[in-house]
Design an enzyme around this catalytic site. Structure first.
Site, short mmCIF file in Angstrom:
data_model
loop_
_atom_site.label_atom_id
_atom_site.label_comp_id
_atom_site.label_asym_id
_atom_site.label_seq_id
_atom_site.Cartn_x
_atom_site.Cartn_y
_atom_site.Cartn_z
CD GLU A 46 -2.84 1.11 2.44
OE1 GLU A 46 -3.66 2.04 2.56
OE2 GLU A 46 -2.80 0.13 3.21
CE LYS A 139 -8.41 2.58 2.53
NZ LYS A 139 -7.45 2.61 3.66
CB CYS A 173 -5.97 -0.98 3.62
SG CYS A 173 -5.53 -1.02 5.36
#
Length: 307
Positions: A46, A139, A173
């Protein structure tokens, strides 16, 4: 049954924190190493480029209003973030084409013009073996303190891309706890799912293994490495070990077994061969977008763009 294998690599290495030029050099070297070992796909953790803002979590003063040290560190992050049309992205695309290897890499993305100008995003880029930017995912919702630095993404990247002989997708995530984000990805027909994390800790392992079971796909759970000494010195922190982010990268099969067990506290280029025929075998019992779905009961759609 005909062989249907693909060799993959996980780059569990620390970037050169807050230094996009040096991080690019390191990324290109790792990509070269993976291709030299026969990998057709390499995945990074990430916001690997140029590092995760771990100071949000370990520095109590980071969230204070109008805090000058935090503003200086954010400015440095912004200056070292990369744009989709910038030279770093171009260099990664050229490496993918030159080495015939797919690349999935987490970045801090900066928008310099157009909608969202000035915003930073936590993004995941996928390059195909012919050097095309095959997917660009932002994201959807930055998690907790992350909202201080990143904007909300959109649904444009909730899909899989063709890499070698596989369909490859990814989430970032805590998106792995968003049921509808998972549904969108399952419907894109993933063979390999790249799950990127700062550290792939125990709960991240649970989410990654669940994803493999639910999606009947291989999961590359890729954790980031970051040394405590890289935490900006202007912000006192509570990390008292060598690694502020400690990896945890693993490869999980569609039956939730580990192809590669989680690796912590060391840098390593993880190489493994995946037997994609296993997906067909495991789909006999469960196929959430096929025989185990009920489209007469449930309907699903998602917008590709914000709003």
């Amino acid at each position: 049954m005909q062989p249907n294998n693909i060799r993959v690599a996980l780059a569990q290495f620390a970037p050169i924190y807050q230094n996009k030029q040096a991080t690019l050099t390191k990324a290109l070297d790792l990509i070269q190493q993976a291709a030299g070992k026969g990998a057709k796909l390499i995945a990074f953790g990430e916001t690997w480029f140029p590092g995760y803002p771990v100071w949000l979590d370990v520095c109590p003063a980071a969230g204070l209003w109008n805090h000058e040290p935090t503003k200086r560190i954010f400015a440095e992050l912004r200056q070292n973030s990369i744009t989709i049309t910038g030279p770093e992205t171009k260099a990664l695309a050229e490496a993918a084409a030159d080495l015939s290897i797919g690349i999935v890499i987490g970045i801090n993305e900066r928008v310099d013009e157009g909608p969202g100008q000035g915003t930073l995003y936590n993004s995941l880029l996928t390059f195909s073996t012919d050097g095309l930017l095959a997917n660009h995912h932002r994201k959807l919702v930055p998690t907790f303190t992350e909202r201080l630095v990143w904007g909300n993404g959109d649904g444009g990247g909730l899909s899989a891309a063709s890499i070698a002989n596989a369909r490859v997708g990814g989430l970032i995530c805590w998106e792995h706890w968003m049921p509808l984000a998972r549904t969108a990805m399952h419907q894109s027909g993933e063979h390999i799912h790249v799950a990127v994390w700062p550290t792939a800790n125990e709960i991240a392992q649970l989410a990654s293994r669940h994803y493999a079971f639910e999606g009947r796909c291989f999961v590359l759970a890729v954790g980031l490495m970051m040394r405590a000494v890289d935490i900006p010195g202007e912000l006192p922190h509570n990390v008292n070990q060598e690694w502020a982010e400690s990896g945890g990268s693993a490869i999980i099969a569609p039956d939730t077994s580990y192809v590669v067990e989680p690796i912590y506290d060391r840098e390593e280029l993880v190489i493994a061969d995946l037997d994609l025929n296993m997906i067909d075998r495991e789909s006999m019992a469960l196929d959430v977008t096929g025989h185990y779905s009920r489209p007469d009961v449930f309907t699903f759609s998602h917008r590709t763009l914000a709003g």
